[in-house]
Design a protein around this motif. Sequence first.
Motif, short mmCIF file in Angstrom:
data_model
loop_
_atom_site.label_atom_id
_atom_site.label_comp_id
_atom_site.label_asym_id
_atom_site.label_seq_id
_atom_site.Cartn_x
_atom_site.Cartn_y
_atom_site.Cartn_z
N THR A 1 0.81 -1.22 0.00
CA THR A 1 0.00 0.00 0.00
C THR A 1 0.85 1.27 0.00
N THR A 2 2.17 1.14 -0.03
CA THR A 2 3.07 2.30 -0.01
C THR A 2 2.85 3.15 -1.25
N GLN A 3 2.59 4.44 -1.05
CA GLN A 3 2.45 5.37 -2.17
C GLN A 3 3.85 5.78 -2.62
N LEU A 4 4.14 5.61 -3.91
CA LEU A 4 5.46 5.94 -4.43
C LEU A 4 5.54 7.40 -4.84
N ALA A 5 6.73 7.97 -4.68
CA ALA A 5 7.02 9.30 -5.22
C ALA A 5 7.10 9.17 -6.75
N SER A 6 7.06 10.29 -7.44
CA SER A 6 7.11 10.30 -8.91
C SER A 6 8.50 9.92 -9.42
N VAL A 7 8.52 9.22 -10.54
CA VAL A 7 9.79 8.91 -11.21
C VAL A 7 10.26 10.19 -11.89
N THR A 8 11.41 10.72 -11.47
CA THR A 8 11.89 11.99 -12.03
C THR A 8 13.14 11.83 -12.90
N ASP A 9 13.81 10.69 -12.83
CA ASP A 9 14.96 10.46 -13.70
C ASP A 9 15.28 8.97 -13.73
N LEU A 10 15.98 8.55 -14.78
CA LEU A 10 16.32 7.15 -14.96
C LEU A 10 17.62 7.07 -15.75
N ILE A 11 18.52 6.21 -15.33
CA ILE A 11 19.76 5.94 -16.05
C ILE A 11 19.90 4.43 -16.20
N ILE A 12 20.19 3.99 -17.42
CA ILE A 12 20.52 2.59 -17.68
C ILE A 12 22.02 2.54 -17.96
N GLY B 1 10.69 15.30 2.22
CA GLY B 1 11.14 16.66 1.90
C GLY B 1 11.92 16.77 0.61
N VAL B 2 12.08 15.67 -0.11
CA VAL B 2 12.88 15.66 -1.33
C VAL B 2 12.00 15.96 -2.53
N GLY B 3 12.45 16.93 -3.35
CA GLY B 3 11.75 17.26 -4.59
C GLY B 3 12.30 16.42 -5.73
N ARG B 4 12.48 17.04 -6.86
CA ARG B 4 12.95 16.34 -8.07
C ARG B 4 14.36 15.80 -7.85
N ILE B 5 14.56 14.55 -8.22
CA ILE B 5 15.89 13.93 -8.21
C ILE B 5 16.38 13.91 -9.66
N LYS C 1 1.50 14.31 -6.46
CA LYS C 1 0.89 13.39 -5.50
C LYS C 1 1.26 13.87 -4.10
N THR C 2 0.67 13.26 -3.10
CA THR C 2 1.06 13.54 -1.72
C THR C 2 2.51 13.14 -1.53
N ALA C 3 3.27 13.92 -0.77
CA ALA C 3 4.70 13.63 -0.55
C ALA C 3 4.88 12.22 0.01
N SER C 4 5.88 11.52 -0.52
CA SER C 4 6.12 10.13 -0.15
C SER C 4 7.53 9.96 0.40
N ALA C 5 7.66 9.10 1.40
CA ALA C 5 8.97 8.79 1.98
C ALA C 5 9.83 7.96 1.03
N THR C 6 9.27 7.49 -0.09
CA THR C 6 10.06 6.71 -1.05
C THR C 6 10.95 7.59 -1.92
N ALA C 7 10.83 8.91 -1.80
CA ALA C 7 11.67 9.81 -2.59
C ALA C 7 13.14 9.55 -2.27
N GLY C 8 13.96 9.52 -3.31
CA GLY C 8 15.39 9.28 -3.16
C GLY C 8 15.91 8.57 -4.39
N VAL C 9 17.05 7.93 -4.25
CA VAL C 9 17.68 7.20 -5.35
C VAL C 9 17.52 5.71 -5.10
N TRP C 10 17.11 5.01 -6.14
CA TRP C 10 16.92 3.56 -6.07
C TRP C 10 17.71 2.91 -7.21
N LYS C 11 18.21 1.68 -6.97
CA LYS C 11 18.92 1.00 -8.04
C LYS C 11 18.46 -0.44 -8.15
N SER C 12 18.56 -0.93 -9.38
CA SER C 12 18.28 -2.34 -9.66
C SER C 12 19.51 -2.91 -10.36
N ILE C 13 19.89 -4.12 -9.98
CA ILE C 13 21.00 -4.79 -10.66
C ILE C 13 20.50 -6.00 -11.45
#
Length: 125
Positions: free
Chosen positions: A48-59, A117-121, A77-89
């Motif tokens: 049920t976690t609401q995700l922050a918006s995808v603001t950038d992507l690098i492959i 509190g994080v805006g666009r990444i 959307k409502t501010a989400s604690a998921t804002a930040g940098v995420w990686k997939s390997i």
Amino acid sequence: AITSWDDPTKQPTILRTTNGLSANPTWTSVLSPDNMFNPGSATPLPSTTQLASVTDLIIDPFNPSRIVIGLGNIGQKTASATAGVWKSIDGGATWTKVVGGDRTGTTQPTTIPQGTGVGRITLAQ
């Protein structure tokens, strides 16, 4: 990547295809709380976690299974604690939040911003 939908019940997402050159490519969402993990945790985020918006992507051009994304609170959307940098390997099958930062030098370690509190990444390669 889709930052948000007109339908508020849909999460921001990243779509992947394995048959993009075919006449009728199919696309699959690879970003969901069910496959996102905080560092050191074997338990995914609650579904049920609401995700922050995808603001950038690098492959990674040398390893396309390595993907880095920025999630940010950009007012759609409502501010989400998921804002930040995420990686997939593994090509987006699972995602881990990146925390920490540059621990070299004589000053306190810098950290990668995260949380409500994080805006666009924006990412750079």
